[in-house]
Design a protein around this motif. Sequence first.
Motif, PDB file in Angstrom:
ATOM      1  N   ARG A 207      -3.892   0.659  -5.901  1.00  0.00           N
ATOM      2  CA  ARG A 207      -4.322   1.034  -4.553  1.00  0.00           C
ATOM      3  C   ARG A 207      -5.380   0.060  -4.047  1.00  0.00           C
ATOM      4  O   ARG A 207      -5.940  -0.708  -4.825  1.00  0.00           O
ATOM      5  CB  ARG A 207      -4.895   2.474  -4.566  1.00  0.00           C
TER       6      ARG A 207
ATOM      7  N   THR B 281       2.676  -1.779   2.089  1.00  0.00           N
ATOM      8  CA  THR B 281       1.346  -1.286   1.716  1.00  0.00           C
ATOM      9  C   THR B 281       0.893  -0.263   2.758  1.00  0.00           C
ATOM     10  O   THR B 281       0.064  -0.572   3.616  1.00  0.00           O
ATOM     11  CB  THR B 281       0.356  -2.464   1.590  1.00  0.00           C
TER      12      THR B 281
ATOM     13  N   LEU C 170      -8.178   8.239  -4.802  1.00  0.00           N
ATOM     14  CA  LEU C 170      -7.065   7.280  -4.857  1.00  0.00           C
ATOM     15  C   LEU C 170      -5.932   7.661  -3.908  1.00  0.00           C
ATOM     16  O   LEU C 170      -5.225   6.803  -3.378  1.00  0.00           O
ATOM     17  CB  LEU C 170      -6.521   7.178  -6.296  1.00  0.00           C
TER      18      LEU C 170
ATOM     19  N   MET D 210      -6.078   6.155  -0.372  1.00  0.00           N
ATOM     20  CA  MET D 210      -6.157   4.693  -0.259  1.00  0.00           C
ATOM     21  C   MET D 210      -4.846   4.081   0.219  1.00  0.00           C
ATOM     22  O   MET D 210      -3.801   4.724   0.222  1.00  0.00           O
ATOM     23  CB  MET D 210      -6.522   4.091  -1.624  1.00  0.00           C
TER      24      MET D 210
ATOM     25  N   VAL E 230      -1.617   2.153  -0.355  1.00  0.00           N
ATOM     26  CA  VAL E 230      -0.785   2.094  -1.561  1.00  0.00           C
ATOM     27  C   VAL E 230      -0.215   0.687  -1.653  1.00  0.00           C
ATOM     28  O   VAL E 230       0.723   0.323  -0.936  1.00  0.00           O
ATOM     29  CB  VAL E 230       0.338   3.149  -1.508  1.00  0.00           C
TER      30      VAL E 230
ATOM     31  N   ASP F  23       2.316  -0.853  -6.409  1.00  0.00           N
ATOM     32  CA  ASP F  23       2.166   0.503  -6.940  1.00  0.00           C
ATOM     33  C   ASP F  23       3.561   1.075  -7.206  1.00  0.00           C
ATOM     34  O   ASP F  23       4.428   1.073  -6.331  1.00  0.00           O
ATOM     35  CB  ASP F  23       1.425   1.354  -5.894  1.00  0.00           C
TER      36      ASP F  23
ATOM     37  N   LYS G  35       6.679   5.899  -1.431  1.00  0.00           N
ATOM     38  CA  LYS G  35       5.234   6.053  -1.622  1.00  0.00           C
ATOM     39  C   LYS G  35       4.701   7.285  -0.898  1.00  0.00           C
ATOM     40  O   LYS G  35       3.855   8.022  -1.420  1.00  0.00           O
ATOM     41  CB  LYS G  35       4.521   4.777  -1.145  1.00  0.00           C
TER      42      LYS G  35
ATOM     43  N   ASN H  41       3.167  10.723  -2.522  1.00  0.00           N
ATOM     44  CA  ASN H  41       1.856  11.243  -2.125  1.00  0.00           C
ATOM     45  C   ASN H  41       1.952  12.727  -1.751  1.00  0.00           C
ATOM     46  O   ASN H  41       1.126  13.542  -2.164  1.00  0.00           O
ATOM     47  CB  ASN H  41       1.321  10.416  -0.945  1.00  0.00           C
TER      48      ASN H  41
END
Lengths: 555, 555
Positions: free
Chosen positions: B53, B96, B117, B120, B122, B126, B163, B167
């Motif tokens: 991250r 990202t 985290l 943040m 990503v 990741d 991602k 999350n």
Amino acid sequence: MPQYTIGLDYGTNSVRALLVSVDTGKEIASSVFQYRHGKAGILLDPRDPDVARQHPRDYLDGAESVIKGVLAQAKNQAGFSPSQVIGLGVDTTGSTPIPVDANGTPLAFYAELDTNLAAMAVLWKDHTGHQEAAEITELAAKIRPEYLKKCGGIYSAEWFWAKILHNARSTPDVFAKAYTWVEHADWLPAVLTDESHPTKLKRCICAAGHKAMFHKDWGGYPDAEFLSQLDERLVKVRATLPDHAYHVGESAGHLCPEWAARTGLTAGIAVSVGAFDAHLGGVGSGITPGALVKNIGTSTCDMMVAPLESGMADIPGLCGIVPESILPGFFGLEAGQSAVGDIFNWFVGEVQPGKLGHVELTAAAEALKPGESGLIALDWHNGNRTVLVDQRLTGGVIGLTLQTTPAELYRAWVEATAFGARVIMERFEEYGQSVERIINCGGIAAKNPMVMQIYADVMGRPVSISGSTQTAALGSAISGAVAAGAFPDFASGMAKMTSLNPRIFTPDPQSQRVYNELYKLYHRLHDAFGVKGESDDLSDVMKKLLALRDEVRNA
Amino acid sequence: MPQYTIGLDYGTNSVRALLVSVDTGKEIASSVFQYRHGKAGILLDPRDPDVARQHPRDYLDGAESVIKGVLAQAKNQAGFSPSQVIGLGVDTTGSTPIPVDANGTPLAFYAELDTNLAAMAVLWKDHTGHQEAAEITELAAKIRPEYLKKCGGIYSAEWFWAKILHNARSTPDVFAKAYTWVEHADWLPAVLTDESHPTKLKRCICAAGHKAMFHKDWGGYPDAEFLSQLDERLVKVRATLPDHAYHVGESAGHLCPEWAARTGLTAGIAVSVGAFDAHLGGVGSGITPGALVKNIGTSTCDMMVAPLESGMADIPGLCGIVPESILPGFFGLEAGQSAVGDIFNWFVGEVQPGKLGHVELTAAAEALKPGESGLIALDWHNGNRTVLVDQRLTGGVIGLTLQTTPAELYRAWVEATAFGARVIMERFEEYGQSVERIINCGGIAAKNPMVMQIYADVMGRPVSISGSTQTAALGSAISGAVAAGAFPDFASGMAKMTSLNPRIFTPDPQSQRVYNELYKLYHRLHDAFGVKGESDDLSDVMKKLLALRDEVRNA
């Protein structure tokens, strides 16, 4: 009164004598002589990397030195006297033929030929005859296919006739001076017994059968018609060779007064017919039917014996099946892996970080679980001797990732040699030679328990290690004892004089399960790259390796 | 009066500004800012190696620092004034995504989430969403196969929706605080222009098309029905996303007074819509139809462009085919190799003797002739991105002998990556994208002429190297110039502002001949291990390698 025998073990760079108690097998004294000629005992030709010769003078100087050496050491021991040494056995490398004159004197002993490479013993690993070997294979395949069946299908550049033919072709002047050619293993006992005149010299079945296409099925050595199609001059050599060959344990004669005087031994004691080092290493390891003896060094020699009365089919891919080549009364079966220790040494010495030696890599590799690296390798860096008999195969590895470590690679090479060993074992078994246990000898066996455990786990058999670290010399000492009549046969000699290390490596069921899976993948790569006409969809191989890796890591 | 633009290039560990002359492309000043949070700018989780991250604060601190940095440097040059900077372009890593609130403020800027985290950015690498990525692929294959066709058939854990879904699943409380998710490449220009409110923010086609399944064929982002089958909460995210995406060179807005004050630039100058670093690296290399631009680093990004009017079939195995993702008016085609420099680094850093670094190994490898090692390797240490799109493939090498040297292995890995590059090139050509020349950029291109010559010889095309060593930043500066209206289009901008190194690597016919033979063998291994349903008799492969080796050595 205790009795002793001496085993003389001629290696590639040195000769060793081992003085052994006939009653207990205890090794009383040992002495080594480094050959004086050439580089580490080998005469090289800077213009031709295939050349590897030896001066026979080193063989004699060595015999004197090491026999004296062990007698001197043993004299310090209470109650020992040289007169208690009742026999002597000899093993050598081979095929290592020596050109000799009509009296049996090596051409190398003539002053004018003393530095002539063509007059020297042609060491086993001399490859100058590769063209001639191919020619012999081709001709035999055409007109004498039976000659090839006993030696795995391909005649090697390392063997008797290829070397002699190359000498005839490349140095006809020197060749013309030779009356006949004598294997080192035959010549040495003959010299010690003063029986080296070509008409008297006894030739051993071990060298004749495994390297010179000798077999009683066709009346001994290859016939004149066959040889004449290679070169007329070989027919003349053939005429100097006897129709009978002797097995180890038979008497080569009695120690002659000259050699008794040179060494301090008693004249007249028994000297056994010689044999190759690996085979007498089998004897020194206590080889019996059902045991696979693996002599593991830079390469391996894998041996089994089977009773003569059992009959014996040809086993495709073996280096040789020769009646009584290892033990009287038994077929001697020889297979081998072209590179084992050589691969580990290549990796440590050439490829991986300079900081890590065998010890460090073994420690790190031992901490890994079978399968967790995701790697599988092919152990063909020096070709494949058994069962593919193909020198033009090469090594490989798949499963590499950016996380692959030197220890993982090291272990993968060890495992690859174990898989290769299992292929050989399965070939023996496929042809009725059941392998109940494995006896490993040689330096790696004694030094590296991790390697032994991996062999046990991969091969699924209990693995023992020879109690002696000098099995060839011990086997020679046993043959000397048999020749001297101390034992009625090898079985009783081996029972008294050999031992196994008490630690037995037993297959671990969990490791075996993983290795059985990996072996399937190894075998598929083995066949895909090694066997003509095999085609396979290999697209699952890398994935199976990763699946196994993940399973093992998460277990 | 000379004009200048600034390219802001956000890498994995740092951000760089490059101040460039619009008239000549001359690079006037360059400044780098290392991100302050985490390890080398990356926030890690010791319990989960998949986590990578970044704190968005670093992006803003970095922008201020490096813009000030280049202006300070340039001020020393006669005649330069910050008022001459007419535009700014931005490239970033991707995908990202950053979770932001309804005002467009990153959740990470809330005091209570400053070290969380889950709040943040990503980072592209990741991999925590690998399970979710597999789920997306599976669902799309079932009900929306068209979604997969534009991204090579497999949705990656490194991409937008995987991602976000991860999350939502793993940290629902933080997820609930996010109004929407914004790519770093979209957020940064939006902040500089004070257009970061979600209702105003412009999203770039580069990120949307390559990573978020955006395509005009299906009305933009994936539809609600599809997303709802993954997770209802994604439908709410989808509702915050626009139906239109912008290409690079379009205006993201004008530099806002706050950022003018923070940096010393003039308020109101043009800021371009952002894009990914590799794609603007293509622009900085002067990408045109017929040129394959390879950005060679630890891995590669391979790019081509084709006129929109040419139409474009889906090309199986490519990472993406997105209209205007690299250049307005052109399809952007992206392919890649999962590991290139990483393989060389693995070999030098992990496997081979510590004494030899890249320089020594390159010197030794350069002295070898193509084919003389007898080796062939597979470059799949990190899987295969194009054309097999399979992360569960691994690297390999065959042809090993006891004489194989580290330099031979090093060269074999270089050649393997060149063969992999040729497979990609041939896939482009198979689908009508003729490759007339190759432009390499990135560190290896500039530093290692041997690698470039091998690429030319293997691929059979002239290989040029970008004149800039900071092609992404240069591309961003060009996009800033286009956005500022200094050029009517990218073609004229690239003509003025980019250059190639004068040294062109031309294929050597003799090497090409050998490499054509080796490539055939590489391709057979590629298909045998990589393509399901391919079966092949590989028993000639090692022999052909040795025959080629012998031929080359004796030539």
